[in-house]
Scaffold this motif. Structure first.
Motif, PDB file in Angstrom:
ATOM      1  N   LEU A 106      18.981 -43.962  57.193  1.00 27.30           N
ATOM      2  CA  LEU A 106      19.454 -44.773  56.073  1.00 27.30           C
ATOM      3  C   LEU A 106      19.723 -43.933  54.832  1.00 27.30           C
ATOM      4  O   LEU A 106      20.592 -44.271  54.024  1.00 27.30           O
ATOM      5  N   ALA A 107      18.991 -42.836  54.679  1.00 23.32           N
ATOM      6  CA  ALA A 107      19.265 -41.937  53.546  1.00 23.32           C
ATOM      7  C   ALA A 107      20.648 -41.309  53.706  1.00 23.32           C
ATOM      8  O   ALA A 107      21.404 -41.175  52.729  1.00 23.32           O
ATOM      9  N   LEU A 108      20.992 -40.928  54.924  1.00 25.98           N
ATOM     10  CA  LEU A 108      22.318 -40.372  55.188  1.00 25.98           C
ATOM     11  C   LEU A 108      23.385 -41.426  54.934  1.00 25.98           C
ATOM     12  O   LEU A 108      24.434 -41.141  54.334  1.00 25.98           O
ATOM     13  N   ALA A 109      23.116 -42.668  55.364  1.00 26.16           N
ATOM     14  CA  ALA A 109      24.070 -43.754  55.137  1.00 26.16           C
ATOM     15  C   ALA A 109      24.302 -43.959  53.641  1.00 26.16           C
ATOM     16  O   ALA A 109      25.447 -44.121  53.188  1.00 26.16           O
ATOM     17  N   ARG A 110      23.228 -43.930  52.862  1.00 23.21           N
ATOM     18  CA  ARG A 110      23.368 -44.132  51.412  1.00 23.21           C
ATOM     19  C   ARG A 110      24.148 -42.994  50.763  1.00 23.21           C
ATOM     20  O   ARG A 110      24.843 -43.190  49.770  1.00 23.21           O
ATOM     21  N   SER A 111      24.030 -41.806  51.323  1.00 19.71           N
ATOM     22  CA  SER A 111      24.754 -40.663  50.763  1.00 19.71           C
ATOM     23  C   SER A 111      26.261 -40.793  50.949  1.00 19.71           C
ATOM     24  O   SER A 111      27.032 -40.081  50.305  1.00 19.71           O
ATOM     25  N   LEU A 112      26.689 -41.718  51.811  1.00 16.52           N
ATOM     26  CA  LEU A 112      28.111 -41.914  52.085  1.00 16.52           C
ATOM     27  C   LEU A 112      28.710 -43.025  51.229  1.00 16.52           C
ATOM     28  O   LEU A 112      29.860 -43.424  51.439  1.00 16.52           O
ATOM     29  N   TYR A 113      27.933 -43.526  50.286  1.00 20.41           N
ATOM     30  CA  TYR A 113      28.358 -44.667  49.463  1.00 20.41           C
ATOM     31  C   TYR A 113      29.738 -44.431  48.841  1.00 20.41           C
ATOM     32  O   TYR A 113      30.625 -45.283  48.924  1.00 20.41           O
TER      33      TYR A 113
END
Length: 297
Positions: A106-113
């Protein structure tokens, strides 16, 4: 179209690890391989945030009143940790159930915002579990990640890049709506995710639901509504499921008495524990302890 050599490779990996019906790790952290040569009984478990791509066979999952069926080429996307009843419903020795599952970062997903552009308004039918046919680009990325897992050098150098691509494609996917909502600061999906993490860290304790609602910044009624929309259950029932699942693990390990397991997971009454355990699993905790039974998740 899933390549037959990939299906066979994944099956051989699981079989070599003596993990048929259970699953095993691959050479990439967070990527797991599953294979089962026969249909299975319905099993209770918690699904972590994960993406599952079915390579062969069919599986069915039940959450609340919803039934999700996913077959070869389908992707199951789970955005929150939820309690699920699941079973392999199509498999044989000639055509076993085979799948790959990637634990979501989820941290990686948030980094793609910033890369995914506007998230848009929340959909009306947001669910923590959705199934869609995997598009060619997503399936190709998952296949490449699995192939990288077979070479430690390539896995170290290239897997992070492919992992980023997969998360990017999931965020843009039709069934990535709940995952996209997690990126919204202080969205209901994000707040419920934090509540779930708190319950899981403190499941042995008494947790007043009013306190959870206040901590989430919601009214009690709104909190109940959003929590059930995401998990298909109530906060107290979610906590109870956690307790019973952990108790099952303790009993299967054979190191705790029934009463000790009950107290360990937060029950004050072993009698109540035994009653709820039997209702949940269809067998008494003493019988589970005697057989060392443990249902694969």
């Amino acid at each position: 179209m899933i390549a037959k050599d990939i299906v066979q490779s994944v099956f051989d990996l699981v079989a070599s690890e003596d993990a048929l019906g259970v699953g095993c790790q691959t050479g990439v952290d967070g990527l797991f391989a599953f294979a089962d040569p026969e249909v299975s009984a319905c099993k209770a478990g918690f699904y972590e945030p994960v993406m599952c791509l079915v390579l062969q066979g069919t599986k069915e999952a039940q959450i609340g009143g919803r039934v999700l069926r996913y077959s070869a080429g389908d992707t199951l996307l789970v955005s929150h940790a939820v309690h699920v009843e699941s079973a392999v419903i199509q498999a044989s020795a000639q055509a076993p159930y085979v799948a790959l599952a990637l634990k979501l970062d989820l941290a990686l997903a948030r980094s793609l915002y910033d890369e995914i552009g506007g998230i848009g308004a929340p959909a009306k039918d947001l669910h923590s579990m959705r199934v869609e046919k995997g598009d060619a680009a997503l399936v190709d990325a998952v296949m490449r990640l699995y192939q990288l897992s077979q070479d430690p050098v390539e896995a170290r150098a290239l897997a992070p890049l492919v992992m980023k691509e997969i998360h990017f494609r999931l965020l843009r996917a039709r069934h990535g709506c709940m995952l996209r909502q997690l990126l919204r600061h202080e969205s209901a999906a994000s707040r419920i995710s934090k509540t779930i993490a708190y319950i899981r860290a403190n499941y042995t304790c008494q947790i007043p639901v009013a306190d959870l609602a206040a901590e989430s910044g919601m009214s009690l009624s709104a909190f109940h509504e959003h929590f059930k929309a995401v998990t298909s259950t109530t906060p107290l029932q979610y906590q109870k499921e956690l307790r019973l699942m952990e108790a099952r693990r303790l009993l299967a390990a054979g190191q705790r008495s029934v009463a000790a397991a009950a107290y360990d997971v937060g029950y004050e009454s072993p009698t109540q524990f035994s009653r709820e355990y039997s209702r949940k699993f269809g067998v008494s905790p003493s019988d589970h302890k005697a057989t060392g039974a443990l249902l694969a998740l």
